[in-house]
Design a protein around this motif. Sequence first.
Motif, PDB file in Angstrom:
ATOM      1  N   TRP A   1      18.787   9.512   2.298  1.00 36.04           N
ATOM      2  CA  TRP A   1      17.775   8.818   1.497  1.00 36.04           C
ATOM      3  C   TRP A   1      17.610   9.472   0.132  1.00 36.04           C
ATOM      4  CZ3 TRP A   1      12.990   9.244  -0.899  1.00 36.04           C
ATOM      5  CH2 TRP A   1      12.368   8.025  -1.186  1.00 36.04           C
ATOM      6  N   ASP A   2      17.742  10.803   0.068  1.00 34.82           N
ATOM      7  CA  ASP A   2      17.641  11.490  -1.222  1.00 34.82           C
ATOM      8  C   ASP A   2      18.707  10.995  -2.197  1.00 34.82           C
ATOM      9  OD1 ASP A   2      15.450  13.041  -0.627  1.00 34.82           O
ATOM     10  OD2 ASP A   2      16.634  14.707   0.159  1.00 34.82           O
ATOM     11  N   ARG A   3      19.880  10.649  -1.653  1.00 32.44           N
ATOM     12  CA  ARG A   3      20.963  10.166  -2.525  1.00 32.44           C
ATOM     13  C   ARG A   3      20.888   8.669  -2.780  1.00 32.44           C
ATOM     14  NH1 ARG A   3      23.965  13.763   0.782  1.00 32.44           N
ATOM     15  NH2 ARG A   3      24.654  12.015   2.062  1.00 32.44           N
ATOM     16  N   HIS A   4      20.474   7.893  -1.749  1.00 33.87           N
ATOM     17  CA  HIS A   4      20.596   6.435  -1.856  1.00 33.87           C
ATOM     18  C   HIS A   4      19.281   5.680  -1.695  1.00 33.87           C
ATOM     19  CE1 HIS A   4      24.873   7.231  -1.515  1.00 33.87           C
ATOM     20  NE2 HIS A   4      24.679   7.836  -0.351  1.00 33.87           N
ATOM     21  N   GLY A   5      18.184   6.376  -1.466  1.00 38.70           N
ATOM     22  CA  GLY A   5      16.925   5.701  -1.165  1.00 38.70           C
ATOM     23  C   GLY A   5      16.421   4.827  -2.311  1.00 38.70           C
ATOM     24  N   PHE A   6      15.662   3.819  -1.949  1.00 40.58           N
ATOM     25  CA  PHE A   6      15.105   2.888  -2.929  1.00 40.58           C
ATOM     26  C   PHE A   6      13.713   3.395  -3.318  1.00 40.58           C
ATOM     27  CE2 PHE A   6      18.245   0.576  -0.587  1.00 40.58           C
ATOM     28  CZ  PHE A   6      18.874  -0.196  -1.540  1.00 40.58           C
ATOM     29  N   ARG A   7      13.661   4.267  -4.318  1.00 47.17           N
ATOM     30  CA  ARG A   7      12.394   4.886  -4.683  1.00 47.17           C
ATOM     31  C   ARG A   7      11.579   3.973  -5.586  1.00 47.17           C
ATOM     32  NH1 ARG A   7      16.385   8.426  -4.750  1.00 47.17           N
ATOM     33  NH2 ARG A   7      16.240  10.279  -3.444  1.00 47.17           N
ATOM     34  N   GLU A   8      10.254   4.119  -5.460  1.00 49.75           N
ATOM     35  CA  GLU A   8       9.350   3.404  -6.354  1.00 49.75           C
ATOM     36  C   GLU A   8       9.618   3.864  -7.778  1.00 49.75           C
ATOM     37  OE1 GLU A   8       6.120   0.611  -6.740  1.00 49.75           O
ATOM     38  OE2 GLU A   8       7.422   1.195  -5.108  1.00 49.75           O
TER      39      GLU A   8
ATOM     40  N   LEU B   1       0.827  -1.209   0.000  1.00 51.69           N
ATOM     41  CA  LEU B   1       0.000   0.000   0.000  1.00 51.69           C
ATOM     42  C   LEU B   1       0.860   1.257   0.000  1.00 51.69           C
ATOM     43  CD1 LEU B   1      -2.590   1.627   0.283  1.00 51.69           C
ATOM     44  CD2 LEU B   1      -2.608   1.062   2.721  1.00 51.69           C
ATOM     45  N   LEU B   2       1.832   1.323   0.906  1.00 57.61           N
ATOM     46  CA  LEU B   2       2.645   2.531   1.015  1.00 57.61           C
ATOM     47  C   LEU B   2       3.514   2.762  -0.221  1.00 57.61           C
ATOM     48  CD1 LEU B   2       3.735   2.505   4.768  1.00 57.61           C
ATOM     49  CD2 LEU B   2       1.890   3.786   3.682  1.00 57.61           C
ATOM     50  N   SER B   3       3.861   1.687  -0.921  1.00 56.61           N
ATOM     51  CA  SER B   3       4.638   1.856  -2.150  1.00 56.61           C
ATOM     52  C   SER B   3       3.858   2.660  -3.178  1.00 56.61           C
ATOM     53  CB  SER B   3       5.010   0.491  -2.734  1.00 56.61           C
ATOM     54  OG  SER B   3       5.899  -0.183  -1.894  1.00 56.61           O
ATOM     55  N   ARG B   4       2.559   2.344  -3.318  1.00 57.05           N
ATOM     56  CA  ARG B   4       1.748   3.097  -4.277  1.00 57.05           C
ATOM     57  C   ARG B   4       1.487   4.518  -3.780  1.00 57.05           C
ATOM     58  NH1 ARG B   4       0.059  -0.217  -8.610  1.00 57.05           N
ATOM     59  NH2 ARG B   4      -0.285   1.829  -9.544  1.00 57.05           N
ATOM     60  N   VAL B   5       1.336   4.685  -2.463  1.00 59.35           N
ATOM     61  CA  VAL B   5       1.159   6.035  -1.916  1.00 59.35           C
ATOM     62  C   VAL B   5       2.420   6.863  -2.157  1.00 59.35           C
ATOM     63  CG1 VAL B   5       0.768   7.374   0.178  1.00 59.35           C
ATOM     64  CG2 VAL B   5      -0.498   5.243  -0.185  1.00 59.35           C
ATOM     65  N   ARG B   6       3.586   6.260  -1.870  1.00 58.93           N
ATOM     66  CA  ARG B   6       4.859   6.976  -2.054  1.00 58.93           C
ATOM     67  C   ARG B   6       5.067   7.349  -3.522  1.00 58.93           C
ATOM     68  NH1 ARG B   6       9.107   9.550   0.793  1.00 58.93           N
ATOM     69  NH2 ARG B   6       9.708  10.719  -1.039  1.00 58.93           N
ATOM     70  N   GLU B   7       4.682   6.447  -4.416  1.00 60.65           N
ATOM     71  CA  GLU B   7       4.828   6.707  -5.842  1.00 60.65           C
ATOM     72  C   GLU B   7       4.039   7.958  -6.239  1.00 60.65           C
ATOM     73  OE1 GLU B   7       4.013   4.311 -10.065  1.00 60.65           O
ATOM     74  OE2 GLU B   7       3.648   3.349  -8.122  1.00 60.65           O
ATOM     75  N   GLN B   8       2.808   8.076  -5.747  1.00 60.69           N
ATOM     76  CA  GLN B   8       1.975   9.229  -6.074  1.00 60.69           C
ATOM     77  C   GLN B   8       2.475  10.491  -5.367  1.00 60.69           C
ATOM     78  OE1 GLN B   8      -0.169   9.002  -8.349  1.00 60.69           O
ATOM     79  NE2 GLN B   8      -1.326  10.916  -8.252  1.00 60.69           N
TER      80      GLN B   8
END
Length: 733
Positions: A702-709, A606-613
């Motif tokens: 996290w801005d440099r290395h985070g695992f973004r959707e 769920l949070l992956s889709r929220v983070r993506e948006q």
Amino acid sequence: MIERWGDLVARRARAVLLAGVALAIAAAVYGIGVFDSLSQGGFDDPGSESARELALEQETFGNKSVDVVAIYSSEDLTASDPAFRQTVEDVVTAIPDGLTSAVVAYYDAPADQGLVSRDRHAAQVRISLAGTTQDDYLRHYDELAPILEADGLETDLAGAFAVYNDVNEITSEDLERAELLSLPIVVLLALLIFGSLVAASMPALVGLLAMIGALAVVRLLTQFTEVSVFAVNVISLLGIGLAIDYALFVISRFREELALLPADDPDASATAIRRTMATAGRTVLFSGLTVAAAMASLLIFPQAFLRSMGYGGVAAVLVAVLAALTVLPAVLRLLGRRVDAGRLPWRRRAGAFAVEADGEGRWAGFARAVMRRPVVVIVVTVALLLVIASPFLGARWGSVDHRVLPDDAPAHVAADKLASDFGPETSTASLLLRGATEQEVADYTREVGQVDGIVAVLPVDATADVTLLRAVWEGNSQTERSQDIVTALREVDPGAGSALVGGLSADTVDLIASVGDHLPWMGLIVVVVMLVLLFLAFGSVVLPVKAVLMNLISITASFGVVTWIFSDGNLADLLGFTPQGFLDATNPILMLAILFGLSMDYEVFLLSRVREQWDRTGDNDAAVVSGVQKTGRIITSAALLLGVVIGAFGTSGIVFMKMLGIGMLVALLIDATIVRGLLVPATMKLLGRWNWWAPAPMARWWDRHGFREGGEAGAAGGHAETEATGERSPAVV
């Protein structure tokens, strides 16, 4: 990393598929021999007082515990009739050397030991098994049981190892039945959910690969450590269940991405796979790591039984993730739009997961309704869950006895016969004194006899330096009263020597103490790992804390239901079990590990889709609505399929397996409905932009290395910083 892997699968799908098939065949050939390598014991803590008492007892005298009680009865003959006695003597003399360390037949025992029934038509033979481990005892019991059958007399076998043997046999049968019951229903539901024959077959494929691979991994582990046969149960439950979840996540995203591409695009399936792996593939990877971390927390317990559940769980989860990220995307890449082949008639116009515009759909409307009154929703929902959890406050603890078996199981029948024919049920404790003088032994014996509830203290054996006694009291070995008696026995002063207290009740006391000692460390490990993984996934320190708290509330609610049913005895007739008046001390531990992982499974999705948006728009409310909308049907479908797999375990004849199945089913339903549908959108609405807050150093990392959707670097909401503090601001887009 996940993007590069997606690109590789898109370009080399056939090679990935062939490698996966070859590895699966090798794993199947190797893993099929795992059952010969698994142990049947592992329920004790080797460092506990009861285990040390048993080890010293075995070293000094051989095993003197009463492990098996053979009950011989006849309607026509009495125990004193020559024919009755001769038949029993023939059985006793036929027992080969090496299987037992002591055999006490009724005709050799003092009359006051009660080995003859009140009506004189039944008599006992008490047997101590040879060996040094529980696995030795169970193996010897398997060989001994057919030898103890007496021609012309009715034979019943009672005792701890008769119970353990029946538990192992019935559990194996229940596992087969659960799989036969659940798999056809899962296939049918998958067909209804996906709407096509080809897509519906994919979860079964991933589940099969997960089972095969996990069994091979567990067999490899048996070369280095003891692994209990119960590891197979977890492999079956998690391997099939999570494979279904992960296949559903990947296939639904692939179909969604494919639907967005032109029908005449020759590279559409390759592009869809790349996007799917960068989004759903990332979600599956993080979800698998969280579940594996939760199951790995069981490895801190000293009981091989619990550690084995950890081994099996970690193996099943990681292999399911591997299959979902290799073989499945390779198959989807090769199938392309043919993944929808064999559509059901009513699904020919639209896909099972047709793409809707953001903010549209029933789930989006439901999320908006919840977010209009977030405080009310949170207060009412949490209050309801706490009320459901309240019976857990009065939970009492015990361990396995004959009542975990169905009423018609041989060991259960034998235990009932002992109680009805030979008088009230009794329990015993083994008392081992070292370095005590003859007078100190006498004083100790007298003081033990004065402990409230003790009805007899019997001498068993002695050497110059070690004395073995047996304390007897009325009542079941697993009751709270029996546990209190063991505690009181351990407080008796042995004088200048030392004393160890063992036996079944002492085993339970030590098990409960061991679980209590290790539970905080287990919880700490799970929570820390979850917080770290969820931060890596979403770049927030708020969301992980919120997720942990909500999962604890939902899991505790399931514990309340389990206590109300299995400890308090409600619904016993409907569900077909004998209430024990307590919960098995190991079951909540297993439930906690499995449920924490499964709860995070849906949370991550769920949070992956929220983070993506959120990364696209920086609008928290819109992101939550979009996430709920895009995952609502999929999470519901996944929960339904997983619920069938888990619920099938609730049909088990073994009480602790039934409790595990029903408890997990309740938790799954609460998590997929109340938590995901109500608490998540309500709390995220209330927190607003604070959902995505992290301290400045963590935010910059996290801005440099985070695992973004989707692997996209930087977007509006997730990366805004204030010039003054450098922290990610909850108020800036």
